[in-house]
Scaffold this motif. Structure first.
Motif, PDB file in Angstrom:
ATOM      1  N   MET A   1       0.994  -1.265  -0.050  1.00 37.52           N
ATOM      2  CA  MET A   1       0.149  -0.022   0.078  1.00 37.52           C
ATOM      3  C   MET A   1       0.791   1.233  -0.110  1.00 37.52           C
ATOM      4  O   MET A   1       1.764   1.380   0.748  1.00 37.52           O
ATOM      5  CB  MET A   1      -0.861  -0.025   1.278  1.00 37.52           C
ATOM      6  N   ARG A   2       0.494   2.104  -0.720  1.00 36.81           N
ATOM      7  CA  ARG A   2       1.137   3.350  -0.877  1.00 36.81           C
ATOM      8  C   ARG A   2       0.567   4.343   0.106  1.00 36.81           C
ATOM      9  O   ARG A   2      -0.771   4.406   0.156  1.00 36.81           O
ATOM     10  CB  ARG A   2       1.103   4.114  -2.130  1.00 36.81           C
ATOM     11  N   TYR A   3       1.153   5.165   0.865  1.00 41.46           N
ATOM     12  CA  TYR A   3       0.992   6.017   1.719  1.00 41.46           C
ATOM     13  C   TYR A   3       1.413   7.506   1.513  1.00 41.46           C
ATOM     14  O   TYR A   3       2.169   7.615   1.051  1.00 41.46           O
ATOM     15  CB  TYR A   3       1.415   5.804   3.178  1.00 41.46           C
ATOM     16  N   ILE A   4       0.376   8.576   1.815  1.00 40.14           N
ATOM     17  CA  ILE A   4       0.600   9.781   1.347  1.00 40.14           C
ATOM     18  C   ILE A   4       0.425  10.819   2.589  1.00 40.14           C
ATOM     19  O   ILE A   4      -0.271  10.374   3.546  1.00 40.14           O
ATOM     20  CB  ILE A   4       0.039  10.552   0.322  1.00 40.14           C
ATOM     21  N   LYS A   5       0.959  11.725   2.738  1.00 35.29           N
ATOM     22  CA  LYS A   5       0.868  12.839   3.885  1.00 35.29           C
ATOM     23  C   LYS A   5      -0.614  13.460   3.557  1.00 35.29           C
ATOM     24  O   LYS A   5      -0.903  13.843   2.557  1.00 35.29           O
ATOM     25  CB  LYS A   5       1.814  13.880   3.928  1.00 35.29           C
ATOM     26  N   LEU A   6      -1.146  13.611   5.059  1.00 42.54           N
ATOM     27  CA  LEU A   6      -2.553  14.266   4.824  1.00 42.54           C
ATOM     28  C   LEU A   6      -2.278  15.783   5.063  1.00 42.54           C
ATOM     29  O   LEU A   6      -2.192  16.345   6.240  1.00 42.54           O
ATOM     30  CB  LEU A   6      -3.438  13.752   5.866  1.00 42.54           C
ATOM     31  N   GLY A   7      -2.160  16.598   3.926  1.00 41.36           N
ATOM     32  CA  GLY A   7      -2.022  17.905   4.179  1.00 41.36           C
ATOM     33  C   GLY A   7      -0.575  18.402   4.833  1.00 41.36           C
ATOM     34  O   GLY A   7       0.378  17.534   4.510  1.00 41.36           O
ATOM     35  N   THR A   8      -0.834  19.271   5.805  1.00 44.67           N
ATOM     36  CA  THR A   8       0.306  19.490   6.402  1.00 44.67           C
ATOM     37  C   THR A   8       0.407  19.014   7.964  1.00 44.67           C
ATOM     38  O   THR A   8       1.126  19.261   8.808  1.00 44.67           O
ATOM     39  CB  THR A   8       0.842  20.930   6.360  1.00 44.67           C
ATOM     40  N   THR A   9      -0.450  17.794   8.116  1.00 44.89           N
ATOM     41  CA  THR A   9      -0.482  17.313   9.530  1.00 44.89           C
ATOM     42  C   THR A   9       0.625  16.605   9.804  1.00 44.89           C
ATOM     43  O   THR A   9       0.719  16.036  11.101  1.00 44.89           O
ATOM     44  CB  THR A   9      -1.934  16.620   9.612  1.00 44.89           C
ATOM     45  N   GLY A  10       1.385  16.055   8.787  1.00 46.91           N
ATOM     46  CA  GLY A  10       2.128  14.889   9.216  1.00 46.91           C
ATOM     47  C   GLY A  10       1.586  13.379   9.081  1.00 46.91           C
ATOM     48  O   GLY A  10       2.508  12.434   9.386  1.00 46.91           O
ATOM     49  N   LEU A  11       0.399  13.385   9.231  1.00 41.68           N
ATOM     50  CA  LEU A  11      -0.240  12.051   9.110  1.00 41.68           C
ATOM     51  C   LEU A  11       0.028  11.330   7.970  1.00 41.68           C
ATOM     52  O   LEU A  11      -0.277  12.146   6.782  1.00 41.68           O
ATOM     53  CB  LEU A  11      -1.905  12.262   9.604  1.00 41.68           C
ATOM     54  N   GLU A  12       0.151  10.123   7.954  1.00 42.40           N
ATOM     55  CA  GLU A  12       0.343   9.349   6.729  1.00 42.40           C
ATOM     56  C   GLU A  12      -0.998   8.460   6.646  1.00 42.40           C
ATOM     57  O   GLU A  12      -1.347   7.747   7.543  1.00 42.40           O
ATOM     58  CB  GLU A  12       1.250   8.282   6.915  1.00 42.40           C
ATOM     59  N   VAL A  13      -1.752   8.564   5.305  1.00 48.79           N
ATOM     60  CA  VAL A  13      -2.797   7.877   5.122  1.00 48.79           C
ATOM     61  C   VAL A  13      -2.587   7.128   3.748  1.00 48.79           C
ATOM     62  O   VAL A  13      -1.938   7.303   2.987  1.00 48.79           O
ATOM     63  CB  VAL A  13      -4.055   8.735   4.951  1.00 48.79           C
ATOM     64  N   SER A  14      -3.545   6.007   3.826  1.00 52.27           N
ATOM     65  CA  SER A  14      -3.485   5.198   2.461  1.00 52.27           C
ATOM     66  C   SER A  14      -3.983   5.994   1.287  1.00 52.27           C
ATOM     67  O   SER A  14      -4.712   7.024   1.628  1.00 52.27           O
ATOM     68  CB  SER A  14      -4.111   3.937   2.872  1.00 52.27           C
ATOM     69  N   VAL A  52      -5.269  -0.621   4.191  1.00 51.69           N
ATOM     70  CA  VAL A  52      -6.057   0.782   4.265  1.00 51.69           C
ATOM     71  C   VAL A  52      -6.128   1.459   5.450  1.00 51.69           C
ATOM     72  O   VAL A  52      -6.840   0.403   6.184  1.00 51.69           O
ATOM     73  CB  VAL A  52      -7.602   0.600   3.387  1.00 51.69           C
ATOM     74  N   ASN A  53      -5.912   2.557   5.681  1.00 53.72           N
ATOM     75  CA  ASN A  53      -6.156   3.015   7.008  1.00 53.72           C
ATOM     76  C   ASN A  53      -7.214   4.598   6.958  1.00 53.72           C
ATOM     77  O   ASN A  53      -7.007   5.161   7.970  1.00 53.72           O
ATOM     78  CB  ASN A  53      -4.794   3.352   7.758  1.00 53.72           C
ATOM     79  N   PHE A  54      -7.529   4.858   5.938  1.00 49.09           N
ATOM     80  CA  PHE A  54      -8.472   5.940   5.766  1.00 49.09           C
ATOM     81  C   PHE A  54      -9.669   5.459   5.228  1.00 49.09           C
ATOM     82  O   PHE A  54     -10.073   5.076   4.241  1.00 49.09           O
ATOM     83  CB  PHE A  54      -7.677   6.879   4.472  1.00 49.09           C
ATOM     84  N   LEU A  55     -10.544   5.544   6.231  1.00 49.71           N
ATOM     85  CA  LEU A  55     -12.005   5.113   5.962  1.00 49.71           C
ATOM     86  C   LEU A  55     -12.829   6.569   6.081  1.00 49.71           C
ATOM     87  O   LEU A  55     -12.885   7.230   7.333  1.00 49.71           O
ATOM     88  CB  LEU A  55     -12.473   4.231   7.261  1.00 49.71           C
ATOM     89  N   ASP A  56     -13.806   6.677   5.269  1.00 43.91           N
ATOM     90  CA  ASP A  56     -14.578   7.724   5.054  1.00 43.91           C
ATOM     91  C   ASP A  56     -15.971   7.441   5.456  1.00 43.91           C
ATOM     92  O   ASP A  56     -16.598   6.606   4.678  1.00 43.91           O
ATOM     93  CB  ASP A  56     -14.436   8.353   3.703  1.00 43.91           C
ATOM     94  N   THR A  57     -16.501   8.024   6.702  1.00 46.60           N
ATOM     95  CA  THR A  57     -17.963   7.881   6.986  1.00 46.60           C
ATOM     96  C   THR A  57     -18.435   8.991   7.581  1.00 46.60           C
ATOM     97  O   THR A  57     -17.607  10.029   7.874  1.00 46.60           O
ATOM     98  CB  THR A  57     -17.990   6.824   8.076  1.00 46.60           C
ATOM     99  N   ALA A  58     -19.668   9.218   7.962  1.00 45.07           N
ATOM    100  CA  ALA A  58     -20.213  10.392   8.235  1.00 45.07           C
ATOM    101  C   ALA A  58     -21.458   9.994   9.136  1.00 45.07           C
ATOM    102  O   ALA A  58     -22.322   8.966   8.899  1.00 45.07           O
ATOM    103  CB  ALA A  58     -20.841  11.402   7.208  1.00 45.07           C
ATOM    104  N   ASN A  59     -21.987  10.852  10.172  1.00 41.81           N
ATOM    105  CA  ASN A  59     -22.906  10.470  10.823  1.00 41.81           C
ATOM    106  C   ASN A  59     -24.436  10.376  10.367  1.00 41.81           C
ATOM    107  O   ASN A  59     -25.195   9.987  10.719  1.00 41.81           O
ATOM    108  CB  ASN A  59     -23.097  11.419  12.361  1.00 41.81           C
TER     109      ASN A  59
END
Length: 76
Positions: A1-14, A52-59
């Motif tokens: 899996m390739r990971y990328i930085k989430l904006g400038t947060t430093g967080l790495e997401v799939s 995968v570590n990026f899951l998109d959900t909403a209430n």
């Protein structure tokens, strides 16, 4: 899996995101086609095992039951 930085947060997401609108209890909310906990759990497990570590959900998805299913599956 390739990971990328989430904006400038430093967080790495799939690079691949699992959209979770399809998960939810069919009798809650307005999505009678949604997948319940058992089917959703299998898909979430496969995604997590694949990196995968990026899951998109909403209430708003199935009156919040999507988030409940995703939360329990990730916790377990």
């Amino acid at each position: 899996m390739r990971y990328i930085k989430l904006g400038t947060t430093g967080l790495e997401v799939s690079a691949i995101t699992l959209g979770c609108m399809s998960f939810g209890e069919p009798d809650r909310g307005g999505e009678p086609w949604s997948l319940g906990a058992d089917a959703g759990r299998d898909i979430i497990r496969q995604a997590l095992e694949s990196g995968v570590n990026f899951l998109d959900t909403a209430n708003g998805y199935s009156a919040g039951s999507s988030e409940e299913i995703v939360g329990r599956a990730v916790k377990d």
